[in-house]
Design a protein around this motif. Sequence first.
Motif, PDB file in Angstrom:
ATOM      1  N   LYS A 218      -9.174  -7.063  -3.332  1.00  0.00           N
ATOM      2  CA  LYS A 218      -8.935  -5.603  -2.806  1.00  0.00           C
ATOM      3  C   LYS A 218      -7.635  -5.662  -2.356  1.00  0.00           C
ATOM      4  N   ILE A 219      -6.438  -5.964  -3.263  1.00  0.00           N
ATOM      5  CA  ILE A 219      -5.129  -5.755  -2.895  1.00  0.00           C
ATOM      6  C   ILE A 219      -4.516  -5.660  -4.392  1.00  0.00           C
ATOM      7  N   GLY A 220      -3.391  -4.907  -4.338  1.00  0.00           N
ATOM      8  CA  GLY A 220      -2.613  -4.703  -5.716  1.00  0.00           C
ATOM      9  C   GLY A 220      -3.200  -4.006  -6.611  1.00  0.00           C
ATOM     10  N   ARG A 221      -3.840  -3.040  -6.215  1.00  0.00           N
ATOM     11  CA  ARG A 221      -4.541  -1.919  -7.204  1.00  0.00           C
ATOM     12  C   ARG A 221      -4.489  -0.578  -6.257  1.00  0.00           C
TER      13      ARG A 221
ATOM     14  N   PRO B 124     -17.267  12.844   1.331  1.00  0.00           N
ATOM     15  CA  PRO B 124     -18.183  12.198   2.592  1.00  0.00           C
ATOM     16  C   PRO B 124     -18.617  10.817   2.169  1.00  0.00           C
ATOM     17  N   GLN B 125     -18.757  10.335   0.855  1.00  0.00           N
ATOM     18  CA  GLN B 125     -19.285   8.949   0.675  1.00  0.00           C
ATOM     19  C   GLN B 125     -18.385   7.748   0.802  1.00  0.00           C
ATOM     20  N   MET B 126     -17.078   8.282   1.354  1.00  0.00           N
ATOM     21  CA  MET B 126     -16.026   7.250   1.685  1.00  0.00           C
ATOM     22  C   MET B 126     -16.290   6.660   2.972  1.00  0.00           C
ATOM     23  N   LYS B 127     -16.636   5.422   3.484  1.00  0.00           N
ATOM     24  CA  LYS B 127     -16.978   4.780   4.624  1.00  0.00           C
ATOM     25  C   LYS B 127     -15.484   4.864   5.613  1.00  0.00           C
ATOM     26  N   VAL B 128     -16.018   5.018   6.859  1.00  0.00           N
ATOM     27  CA  VAL B 128     -14.612   4.884   7.677  1.00  0.00           C
ATOM     28  C   VAL B 128     -15.133   4.181   8.787  1.00  0.00           C
ATOM     29  N   VAL B 129     -14.598   2.885   9.357  1.00  0.00           N
ATOM     30  CA  VAL B 129     -14.715   2.014  10.074  1.00  0.00           C
ATOM     31  C   VAL B 129     -13.716   1.984  11.183  1.00  0.00           C
ATOM     32  N   VAL B 130     -13.904   1.987  12.535  1.00  0.00           N
ATOM     33  CA  VAL B 130     -12.920   1.969  13.379  1.00  0.00           C
ATOM     34  C   VAL B 130     -13.314   0.706  14.209  1.00  0.00           C
TER      35      VAL B 130
ATOM     36  N   CYS C   7       0.647  -1.219   0.189  1.00  0.00           N
ATOM     37  CA  CYS C   7       0.100  -0.104   0.032  1.00  0.00           C
ATOM     38  C   CYS C   7       0.800   1.323   0.091  1.00  0.00           C
ATOM     39  N   SER C   8       0.251   2.206  -0.228  1.00  0.00           N
ATOM     40  CA  SER C   8       0.962   3.512  -0.275  1.00  0.00           C
ATOM     41  C   SER C   8      -0.197   4.702   0.384  1.00  0.00           C
ATOM     42  N   TYR C   9       0.248   5.717   0.816  1.00  0.00           N
ATOM     43  CA  TYR C   9      -0.333   6.705   1.413  1.00  0.00           C
ATOM     44  C   TYR C   9      -1.308   7.491   0.347  1.00  0.00           C
ATOM     45  N   GLU C  10      -1.120   7.455  -1.214  1.00  0.00           N
ATOM     46  CA  GLU C  10      -1.907   7.903  -1.943  1.00  0.00           C
ATOM     47  C   GLU C  10      -3.282   7.228  -2.314  1.00  0.00           C
ATOM     48  N   ASP C  11      -2.731   5.933  -1.932  1.00  0.00           N
ATOM     49  CA  ASP C  11      -4.356   4.938  -1.773  1.00  0.00           C
ATOM     50  C   ASP C  11      -5.445   5.497  -0.921  1.00  0.00           C
ATOM     51  N   LEU C  12      -5.122   6.212   0.064  1.00  0.00           N
ATOM     52  CA  LEU C  12      -6.211   6.805   0.689  1.00  0.00           C
ATOM     53  C   LEU C  12      -6.964   7.785  -0.061  1.00  0.00           C
ATOM     54  N   GLU C  13      -6.413   8.298  -0.891  1.00  0.00           N
ATOM     55  CA  GLU C  13      -7.312   9.250  -1.566  1.00  0.00           C
ATOM     56  C   GLU C  13      -8.228   8.357  -2.981  1.00  0.00           C
ATOM     57  N   GLN C  14      -7.947   7.190  -2.963  1.00  0.00           N
ATOM     58  CA  GLN C  14      -8.680   6.555  -4.060  1.00  0.00           C
ATOM     59  C   GLN C  14      -9.662   5.542  -3.547  1.00  0.00           C
ATOM     60  N   THR C  15      -9.586   5.040  -2.190  1.00  0.00           N
ATOM     61  CA  THR C  15     -10.441   4.110  -1.615  1.00  0.00           C
ATOM     62  C   THR C  15     -11.813   4.510  -1.344  1.00  0.00           C
ATOM     63  N   ASP C  16     -12.557   3.476  -1.193  1.00  0.00           N
ATOM     64  CA  ASP C  16     -14.034   3.681  -0.698  1.00  0.00           C
ATOM     65  C   ASP C  16     -14.229   3.225   0.363  1.00  0.00           C
ATOM     66  N   LEU C  17     -13.482   2.576   1.127  1.00  0.00           N
ATOM     67  CA  LEU C  17     -13.761   2.149   2.632  1.00  0.00           C
ATOM     68  C   LEU C  17     -12.442   2.041   3.215  1.00  0.00           C
ATOM     69  N   VAL C  18     -12.422   2.749   4.294  1.00  0.00           N
ATOM     70  CA  VAL C  18     -11.085   2.663   5.131  1.00  0.00           C
ATOM     71  C   VAL C  18     -11.236   1.896   6.592  1.00  0.00           C
TER      72      VAL C  18
ATOM     73  N   GLN D  51     -19.489  -4.554  -0.390  1.00  0.00           N
ATOM     74  CA  GLN D  51     -20.035  -3.933  -1.649  1.00  0.00           C
ATOM     75  C   GLN D  51     -18.888  -2.551  -2.076  1.00  0.00           C
ATOM     76  N   ALA D  52     -17.891  -2.347  -1.091  1.00  0.00           N
ATOM     77  CA  ALA D  52     -16.769  -1.566  -1.956  1.00  0.00           C
ATOM     78  C   ALA D  52     -15.935  -2.034  -3.043  1.00  0.00           C
ATOM     79  N   ASN D  53     -15.921  -1.072  -4.070  1.00  0.00           N
ATOM     80  CA  ASN D  53     -14.933  -1.692  -4.840  1.00  0.00           C
ATOM     81  C   ASN D  53     -13.606  -1.768  -4.553  1.00  0.00           C
ATOM     82  N   ARG D  54     -13.148  -0.543  -3.701  1.00  0.00           N
ATOM     83  CA  ARG D  54     -11.813  -0.695  -3.197  1.00  0.00           C
ATOM     84  C   ARG D  54     -11.742  -0.314  -1.642  1.00  0.00           C
ATOM     85  N   ALA D  55     -10.954  -1.035  -1.033  1.00  0.00           N
ATOM     86  CA  ALA D  55     -10.947  -1.062   0.459  1.00  0.00           C
ATOM     87  C   ALA D  55      -9.729  -1.241   1.120  1.00  0.00           C
TER      88      ALA D  55
END
Length: 859
Positions: free
Chosen positions: A308-311, A187-193, A150-161, A274-278
């Motif tokens: 959900k890995i390698g992209r 805001p549509q990006m979901k965040v789960v803690v 992973c990289s930090y830039e991935d945070l800008e592209q994901t749908d779920l963290v 359901q998330a395309n990217r997580a």
Amino acid sequence: MNSVVRTTCPYCGVGCGVEARPAENGGYEITGDKHHPANFGRLCVKGAALGETLGLDGRLLYPEVGGERVSWDAALDETANRLQAIINEFGPKAVAFYASGQLLTEDYYAANKLMKGFIGAGNIDTNSRLCMSSAVVGYKRAFGADFVPCSYEDLEQTDLVILVGSNAAWAHPVLYQRLAQVKKLRPQMKVVVIDPRRTATCDIADLHLALRPGSDAALFVGLLNILQPSLAINSFDGQNAALEIAAEWSLEKCADFCQLESAAVQTFWQWFTQANRAMTLYTMGINQSSSGSDKCNAIINVHLASGKIGRGGCGPFSLTGQPNAMGGREVGGLANQLACHMNFEPADIARLGRFWGSERIAETPGLMAVELFEAIGRGEVKAVWIMGTNPVVSLPDNSRVAQALARCPLVIVSDVVCETDTSRFASVKFPALAWGEKNGTVTNSERRISRQRAFLPAPGEARADWWMVAQIARRLGYREAFDWQHPQQIFSEHAALSGYENNGTRAFDISNLAYMTSEQYDALEPVRWPVSGDAHSSFKSWRENGKFQLLPVEPVLPQAKVDHYYPLILNSGRIRDQWHTMTRTGSVPRLMQHITMPIMEIHPRDAKRYGVTHEGLVRVASRSGGMVAKVRVSESQLPGNVFVPMHWNQQFARKGQINSLVASVCDPHSGQPESKQTAVRIQRWQPAWCGEIFARVAIAFGEEFHWWKQATPGVHHFLCAADSDAKAWIETLAAGRGWQLQTACGDGQFHHVLAWYHGELQLAFYSANGWQDISAAAVLSAFEQAPTTASERHRLLAGKAPDTQPDTGATVCSCFGVGEKTILAAIAGGCRSVAQLGEKLRCGTNCGSCIPELKALLK
């Protein structure tokens, strides 16, 4: 040096770039590097305060042997002779190195080369064992290599963290603020803690799963079961065994195991499927477990199974806790690996022997951190070199660690600080370079290599750690292999080794950097490995000829079990403004304002049950030891659980060490201690008095006192409490000094004393039945300029600020020193949002770590 120097922050694994420029006052101004891809100019409060850590107070500046200053030649000769004698008599396995994620890659490489390549034993391990070794095992078992995909830039592209076992808002604040900004923009990006505690990280969460401590694996094993229908047969090695176990973990079983509502668990699983990217970000809450490696693989399993890995925007992302934990992994700083991600396999051992020109390569893994110090205690290891770390504070069951070092014939400590809990056992002390003086490289959590550049001259006789290692190696007869004159030569050797006989068989490869000139090395811009290709294509391509592995994971609970005698589970962790064992941050006054002493967070229900009160004192005890903390009653805690920070040591507190309570229970695969769950009991302590003392003279406390040191320039400043008579103690302290005492007493409820000598304030003491709200700023001001009027002295005796000096209250924003009362006044004056508070007071506008507290005050 007059120009701006670009370097790297020495704290967490985010790896922020910083700029150091001379300040008008003679010091240095530290700001974020706007061009560094890890932070783009943002710094946390600790990074912003780096300029306040550059003084030489308390520095170890000269070599010492037996507590006496000696020359470098004498110290090195003595050390090498004693090491050689131990090796000759007991063999190479009687020697060990214990390194640190605070070392630069060049230092780490030199130490590993000497220990595993020429002394010939695997006994070099690191404090990184305590924070991310379970993650290493997880990656290696799943991918065949320690590759963070992973990289930090991935945070800008994901749908779920998903943040699991991570209070990133406090432990990795710059990365968290980057995530918070993404959440604001999308805001549509979901965040789960996923965390038993409701931490500051939950501020941006759409879903918080406050699960039973240590039950995390079940959530991901159950999720793997949900993903099972979409998996093709034999997609992964180990697939059948992993899915067979997962099939037993239904929604109801997982919810029951984790003590969560089924609906909440189902929501989490639905969001993931359901998330395309997580992305899943995880750290100590996962790793510091007796089953931490399996928890890591449970997380990796669902990313592999779901694709959900390698992209971009995808992957299991282990966040490292230290600035160069990743660099240590690259050079073989862990006892169970060889350099450049090679293993203890015949081909790798032979390869390393050819490259280093040595026939003494270690053939078996060495002792991991906890077992290393157990071996020292048993007398099997006769010599240990401890580099840039403080194991007497950081290791579990630390009283046994202290006992082991006390019995060890040769303890070598290389450090920047003269007095630490560990250095008091040192036979030999080597003065090391500190941040600002070091020259080399570090690697952050996303595999990005950055330069750490010196902008200060070496003080006294301090030297680089790699230089010390090389000097010892030469005296042991290995001059040719350690004949480096500059860290660039070490880095080039390390880079060349990464590509040596590699041909794509090892993921770690930075051989494109092996032939840099000194000028190119000095100018090196941040670069992520593998150096060629983008992160995700490299991750997929290097394993083209093999399959990834699904690991069968059976969720288990922690080994710590509550009972009648120890009915609570203790969780340990970091706080916002302190770092590790406080040897750097503990000396910065503003970093001690937010939380001034060890705290114990407890749920109101448990507070009532055990008779403890908010702001009161409590004794916390386990089967291993005990400590004293200040109570913080909070709904953020789960009932049955308490939280205590890990930072305090014997230099800053009596009975403040959390690891005196933690048992030496470790993950069998990674050797990482289970620091997150310990069975404890608590007991209210109501001392005869609690107080605060400020003095020009050094303070001697008896064994009956508990004290907590406060960082205050020019004045000895402590919070303290005791069952003895405060009045008698102060009178004894003042005896024979010629002080004039000004005293105020109130029917046994409080006792205040000011001591004057020739018109200068010598001591200010405030004690009462409970903690008082004392204006420390007013007291410190009086030490610099004594009040001139009787009314000012009386206000000082009462611990109050002058009428002209506002009382700001407890510090909330450490970056700008904004107190709670100031913030509440601004809210009362019309501020209705964090943005408005920031515009008026600047709070929340720098690192952002105080934003959750600002929101709580606004509510």
